[in-house]
Design an enzyme around this catalytic site. Structure first.
Site, mmCIF file in Angstrom:
data_model
loop_
_atom_site.group_PDB
_atom_site.id
_atom_site.type_symbol
_atom_site.label_atom_id
_atom_site.label_comp_id
_atom_site.label_asym_id
_atom_site.label_seq_id
_atom_site.Cartn_x
_atom_site.Cartn_y
_atom_site.Cartn_z
ATOM 1 N N ASP A 67 0.816 -1.214 0.000
ATOM 2 C CA ASP A 67 0.000 0.000 0.000
ATOM 3 C C ASP A 67 0.850 1.266 0.000
ATOM 4 O O ASP A 67 2.055 1.232 0.235
ATOM 5 C CB ASP A 67 -0.979 0.006 1.188
ATOM 6 C CG ASP A 67 -0.373 -0.541 2.479
ATOM 7 O OD1 ASP A 67 0.869 -0.541 2.591
ATOM 8 O OD2 ASP A 67 -1.129 -0.966 3.358
ATOM 9 N N ASN A 131 -8.198 -3.296 13.938
ATOM 10 C CA ASN A 131 -9.551 -3.650 13.487
ATOM 11 C C ASN A 131 -9.540 -4.861 12.560
ATOM 12 O O ASN A 131 -10.537 -5.162 11.913
ATOM 13 C CB ASN A 131 -10.218 -2.450 12.793
ATOM 14 C CG ASN A 131 -9.441 -1.981 11.564
ATOM 15 O OD1 ASN A 131 -8.447 -2.603 11.180
ATOM 16 N ND2 ASN A 131 -9.873 -0.895 10.966
ATOM 17 N N HIS A 133 -7.652 -5.212 9.846
ATOM 18 C CA HIS A 133 -7.360 -4.964 8.428
ATOM 19 C C HIS A 133 -6.035 -5.606 8.011
ATOM 20 O O HIS A 133 -5.147 -5.805 8.825
ATOM 21 C CB HIS A 133 -7.402 -3.462 8.080
ATOM 22 C CG HIS A 133 -6.269 -2.627 8.571
ATOM 23 N ND1 HIS A 133 -6.431 -1.308 8.955
ATOM 24 C CD2 HIS A 133 -4.942 -2.869 8.721
ATOM 25 C CE1 HIS A 133 -5.261 -0.808 9.305
ATOM 26 N NE2 HIS A 133 -4.345 -1.735 9.182
ATOM 27 N N GLU A 138 -9.942 -2.465 4.807
ATOM 28 C CA GLU A 138 -10.618 -2.216 6.080
ATOM 29 C C GLU A 138 -11.822 -3.147 6.239
ATOM 30 O O GLU A 138 -12.264 -3.755 5.261
ATOM 31 C CB GLU A 138 -11.089 -0.754 6.126
ATOM 32 C CG GLU A 138 -9.973 0.278 5.972
ATOM 33 C CD GLU A 138 -9.131 0.481 7.234
ATOM 34 O OE1 GLU A 138 -9.228 -0.337 8.172
ATOM 35 O OE2 GLU A 138 -8.379 1.460 7.291
HETATM 36 C C1 F6R Z 1 1.006 -1.299 6.018
HETATM 37 C C2 F6R Z 1 -0.013 -2.336 6.191
HETATM 38 C C3 F6R Z 1 -0.926 -2.274 7.370
HETATM 39 C C4 F6R Z 1 -0.160 -2.539 8.665
HETATM 40 C C5 F6R Z 1 -1.080 -2.533 9.872
HETATM 41 C C6 F6R Z 1 -0.299 -2.700 11.172
HETATM 42 O O1 F6R Z 1 1.745 -1.520 4.843
HETATM 43 O O2 F6R Z 1 -0.116 -3.224 5.376
HETATM 44 O O3 F6R Z 1 -1.963 -3.199 7.228
HETATM 45 O O4 F6R Z 1 0.486 -3.782 8.552
HETATM 46 O O5 F6R Z 1 -1.789 -1.341 9.920
HETATM 47 O O6 F6R Z 1 0.505 -1.583 11.356
HETATM 48 P P1 F6R Z 1 1.593 -1.532 12.545
HETATM 49 O O7 F6R Z 1 2.630 -2.537 12.211
HETATM 50 O O8 F6R Z 1 2.135 -0.126 12.491
HETATM 51 O O9 F6R Z 1 0.867 -1.862 13.792
#
Ligand code: F6R
Length: 236
Positions: A67, A131, A133, A138
């Protein structure tokens, strides 16, 4: 779904880096799907360390980041972009070739086709949101979704605001690989550390597959491993 629990984050990172490095050694032309976020920082650090120590070659690897925020000007130099994050944490430390690095964006409308053209993802590295995701898919995202532009939820904007000066500065939209894009990967590893991820991990592991918890779809993938520290695994 295989679940590996470790005493602490350090042990979990060791395992994850071994899996990834072994795969690269076996297949130097591997195609990798890569996540950003706090979870991956120590993993990329460890991989960069092993790259140096073991004199590895990343020149033939192809990477597709999961992303990137939408509307970020000059993503390569903008400190909040995922381009910048990847360059700082891993790409600048290894001999990966610029032409082999890919991010989803408005100018890459055929991201899924590009991935297919190079043989599909061999490994997709995932984190998980509180959540549930995965990437920026989401709750409520279709399991058939492909790479696209999405709106971020208030929860995600709040969680990600720790990387910005204020919540207001967090972009409201992002480009993300879709859930079906991720599920086509031959192998998936999902990393989760800390108490804040425990509830999401419980929902993924203990509850039925549901669009309300996007990561729950990983039950339907035949080669997924969850790599957890004891805190993230405390409710399962
Ligand atoms: C970012 C991504 C997101 C993160 C998730 C956890 O490239 O794919 O899904 O893996 O938001 O983020 P952290 O590791 O910061 O808790």
């Amino acid at each position: 779904m295989k679940i590996l629990k470790f005493r602490d984050k350090k042990e979990a990172i060791e395992k994850a880096s071994t899996i990834i490095i072994d795969l690269i050694k076996k297949n130097p032309k591997a195609v990798l799907g890569l996540a950003t976020g706090g979870t991956m920082v120590p993993l990329y650090k460890k991989i960069a360390k092993e790259y140096k120590k073991q004199n590895l070659d990343f020149s033939k690897l192809k990477t597709f980041n999961l992303d990137e925020y939408a509307g970020i000007k000059d993503p390569l130099t903008n400190r909040n972009s995922y381009h910048y994050y990847m360059d700082k944490n891993i790409f600048s430390k290894v001999n990966i070739q610029k032409r082999n690095i890919n991010f989803p964006s408005a100018s890459e409308p055929d991201y899924d086709k590009q991935i297919k053209r190079v043989g599909g993802l061999d490994l997709c590295l995932l984190g998980i949101g509180r959540n549930g995701h995965i990437a920026f898919n989401e709750p409520g995202s279709s399991f058939k979704s492909i790479t696209r532009k999405v709106k971020l939820t208030d929860n995600t904007i709040k969680a990600n605001s720790r990387f910005f000066r204020s919540t207001k500065q967090v972009p409201r939209e992002a480009y993300t690989m879709g859930i079906s894009t991720i599920l086509k990967s031959k192998k998936i590893i999902l990393l989760a550390f800390g108490n804040k991820k425990a509830k999401a991990i419980k929902k993924v592991v203990k509850e039925k597959v549901s669009k309300r918890v996007p990561a729950s779809i990983l039950h339907k993938h035949n080669n997924t491993t969850l790599i957890l520290d004891s805190r993230a695994a405390s409710l399962i």
